[in-house]
Scaffold this motif. Structure first.
Motif, PDB file in Angstrom:
ATOM      1  N   ARG A   1       0.815  -1.217   0.000  1.00 16.56           N
ATOM      2  CA  ARG A   1       0.000   0.000   0.000  1.00 16.56           C
ATOM      3  C   ARG A   1       0.847   1.265   0.000  1.00 16.56           C
ATOM      4  N   SER A   2       1.912   1.284   0.797  1.00 19.17           N
ATOM      5  CA  SER A   2       2.738   2.494   0.889  1.00 19.17           C
ATOM      6  C   SER A   2       3.388   2.828  -0.438  1.00 19.17           C
ATOM      7  N   ARG A   3       3.954   1.820  -1.091  1.00 15.29           N
ATOM      8  CA  ARG A   3       4.666   2.117  -2.333  1.00 15.29           C
ATOM      9  C   ARG A   3       3.707   2.455  -3.477  1.00 15.29           C
ATOM     10  N   LEU A   4       2.549   1.781  -3.549  1.00 15.15           N
ATOM     11  CA  LEU A   4       1.589   2.087  -4.610  1.00 15.15           C
ATOM     12  C   LEU A   4       1.050   3.508  -4.453  1.00 15.15           C
TER      13      LEU A   4
ATOM     14  N   ASP B   1       7.212   0.209   3.296  1.00 18.26           N
ATOM     15  CA  ASP B   1       6.850  -1.202   3.146  1.00 18.26           C
ATOM     16  C   ASP B   1       7.972  -2.118   3.611  1.00 18.26           C
ATOM     17  N   PHE B   2       9.222  -1.699   3.406  1.00 21.34           N
ATOM     18  CA  PHE B   2      10.356  -2.501   3.875  1.00 21.34           C
ATOM     19  C   PHE B   2      10.354  -2.597   5.402  1.00 21.34           C
ATOM     20  N   LEU B   3      10.104  -1.470   6.082  1.00 19.47           N
ATOM     21  CA  LEU B   3      10.050  -1.478   7.545  1.00 19.47           C
ATOM     22  C   LEU B   3       8.902  -2.350   8.045  1.00 19.47           C
ATOM     23  N   LEU B   4       7.774  -2.319   7.344  1.00 18.87           N
ATOM     24  CA  LEU B   4       6.655  -3.175   7.721  1.00 18.87           C
ATOM     25  C   LEU B   4       7.006  -4.649   7.566  1.00 18.87           C
ATOM     26  N   SER B   5       7.780  -4.966   6.544  1.00 19.34           N
ATOM     27  CA  SER B   5       8.198  -6.357   6.343  1.00 19.34           C
ATOM     28  C   SER B   5       9.162  -6.821   7.426  1.00 19.34           C
ATOM     29  N   LYS B   6       9.783  -5.880   8.144  1.00 29.73           N
ATOM     30  CA  LYS B   6      10.694  -6.201   9.245  1.00 29.73           C
ATOM     31  C   LYS B   6       9.965  -6.139  10.592  1.00 29.73           C
TER      32      LYS B   6
ATOM     33  N   ILE C   1       1.695   1.917  12.915  1.00 30.02           N
ATOM     34  CA  ILE C   1       1.611   3.288  13.403  1.00 30.02           C
ATOM     35  C   ILE C   1       3.002   3.873  13.608  1.00 30.02           C
ATOM     36  N   THR C   2       3.971   3.026  13.978  1.00 29.64           N
ATOM     37  CA  THR C   2       5.348   3.502  14.136  1.00 29.64           C
ATOM     38  C   THR C   2       5.908   3.979  12.804  1.00 29.64           C
TER      39      THR C   2
ATOM     40  N   LYS D   1       4.224   7.302  11.772  1.00 32.19           N
ATOM     41  CA  LYS D   1       4.673   8.471  12.542  1.00 32.19           C
ATOM     42  C   LYS D   1       6.122   8.818  12.224  1.00 32.19           C
ATOM     43  N   ILE D   2       6.970   7.826  11.980  1.00 31.90           N
ATOM     44  CA  ILE D   2       8.346   8.109  11.568  1.00 31.90           C
ATOM     45  C   ILE D   2       8.358   8.872  10.252  1.00 31.90           C
ATOM     46  N   ALA D   3       7.565   8.392   9.290  1.00 33.18           N
ATOM     47  CA  ALA D   3       7.495   9.071   7.988  1.00 33.18           C
ATOM     48  C   ALA D   3       6.963  10.490   8.130  1.00 33.18           C
TER      49      ALA D   3
END
Length: 420
Positions: free
Chosen positions: A121-124, A277-282, A287-288, A291-293
């Motif tokens: 979702r983030s990258r699209l 999306d990479f951070l989500l995969s890790k 929400i983290t 908020k970081i973005a």
């Protein structure tokens, strides 16, 4: 007699990260990735957003030329400097076309409700939304040259014509959902439908207006977006004027220098979505990541703008800081700008439309407030303008950090009806 009873919300629907992990396990090897229908749809939206932004910014570039048609040279000098300082104070210079801009962006989030996989979702969304900084780059770079070479009316012909082309692409190639798309591969269609099966409503429900406007997570998105759009308006509208007034750069160089930060921001927006999306995969919490973005897209970006009046030694340093500010601001594409898809995917189009319309108040307030500050205090006008922008941006960011969420809200969960 059979009766209808309401069941509790679908279990697990409030945990986006759990859904994402399940979806990743379901990814078949033959599902197309980059060369797929969903990425093609993101690319179409990318160019549609580009067209929307160019047509709005070209209004700024040509407005003075349209009004002051008696002085041809002043038209050219004003056309690539945004609106001049004096024009913001007058009653006839309110940018009346800007409130309509929000309605052009909200509808695309209804598309992602049925097309974007949770782990993509983030990258699209970033691919689609990155058309906006590219539109700013295109309009600032080319708009002044068109007005200078063949006249300001041709700027509307050129950008209006490209907008018609992108509309045709949208009409013929975009569809509401994968099931209705005639050219999507069977594997991609089945995968998207199965992955989003938990999020798509099985029947129509009334819009929970009261619950929406009582939701602090929703208001945190609106308030933070307002602060971010205040920052973007300063960058887009006042960057050319600042470069011209402080460093006396000529018209041709001014156009190039004003446009360059947005080219860098275009690439950063796409990379930011991939990074999210990479951070989500890790196994980072959603929400983290949001908020970081959002922090990266607001705090450092506004700090670089505040520092500009203290770096008057040369315009290269100024452009470098402006570029960094513009680049970092695009991280918000993977933060607050798609957060409505997290808290209420079924109502994301409505929520995004409302939040953008409210945040676009900045496009009306910034010219009036900034024009007043610059006219009242010529010596420290830029300092006051930038410090006010930083304060508004910081307050919105703090509100979002405190109240922002990424779980699907109770009022947005699907409730199924069954017969007893």
């Amino acid at each position: 007699m059979a009766t209808m009873t309401e069941l509790s919300p679908v279990e697990g629907e409030s945990k986006y990260s759990q859904d994402m992990q399940v979806d990743k396990k379901l990814i078949p090897s033959k599902v197309p990735g980059l060369c797929s229908t969903r990425y093609g749809l993101a690319l179409i939206l990318h160019f549609c957003n580009l067209s929307l932004v160019t047509q709005n910014i070209i209004m700024y570039i040509t407005m003075v030329a349209m009004v002051n048609s008696t002085d041809h040279q002043s038209q050219l000098n004003s056309s690539t400097e945004g609106l001049p300082i004096d024009s913001f104070g007058g009653p006839n210079n309110t940018p009346k076309s800007l409130p309509a801009r929000g309605s052009g962006f909200g509808g695309q989030f209804a598309v992602w409700e049925k097309w974007s996989l949770p782990h993509e979702r983030s990258r699209l969304c970033a691919i689609a939304l990155s058309g906006m900084p590219l539109g700013s780059f295109t309009a600032l770079l080319i708009g002044g040259f068109i007005s200078q070479a063949i006249g300001w009316p041709f700027a509307f012909y050129v950008f209006g014509g490209t907008g018609c082309v992108f509309c045709l692409l949208w009409f013929f190639l975009a569809y509401d959902d994968p099931a209705s798309h005639p050219w999507i591969s069977t594997s991609e269609k089945e995968y998207i439908i199965s992955s989003l099966d938990q999020q798509v409503s099985s029947f129509k429900e009334p819009l929970p207006i009261k619950a929406i406007f009582r939701s602090l997570p929703f208001w945190s998105i609106c308030i933070c977006s307002l602060g971010h759009y205040w920052l973007l308006t300063i960058i887009i509208v006042y960057t050319p004027t600042y470069i011209s007034s402080v460093h006396s750069v000529n018209i041709r160089d001014n156009g190039v220098l004003s446009a360059f930060p947005f080219l860098c921001a275009w690439a950063t927006g796409i990379l930011g979505g991939c990074l999210a999306d990479f951070l989500l995969s890790k196994n980072f919490r959603l929400i983290t990541v949001r908020k970081i973005a959002t922090v990266l897209g607001n705090l450092p970006a506004s700090a670089f703008i505040v520092a500009l009046p203290y770096l008057n030694s040369n315009y290269i340093t100024t452009v470098a800081f402006l570029t960094l500010s513009c680049v970092l601001s695009q991280f918000c594409q993977a933060g607050i700008h798609i957060n409505t898809l997290d808290i209420a995917p079924r109502y994301s189009s409505f929520l995004t439309g409302v939040s953008r319309q409210l945040s676009h108040i900045a496009y009306i307030l910034v010219p009036m407030v900034t024009g007043f500050l610059l006219s009242q205090d010529p010596e420290f006008g830029w300092n006051n303008t930038f410090f006010l922008m930083f304060a508004i941006n910081l307050l919105g960011l703090i509100f979002y950090i405190i109240f922002g969420e990424a779980d699907i809200q109770d009022w947005a969960k699907e409730r199924k009806l069954t017969r007893l």
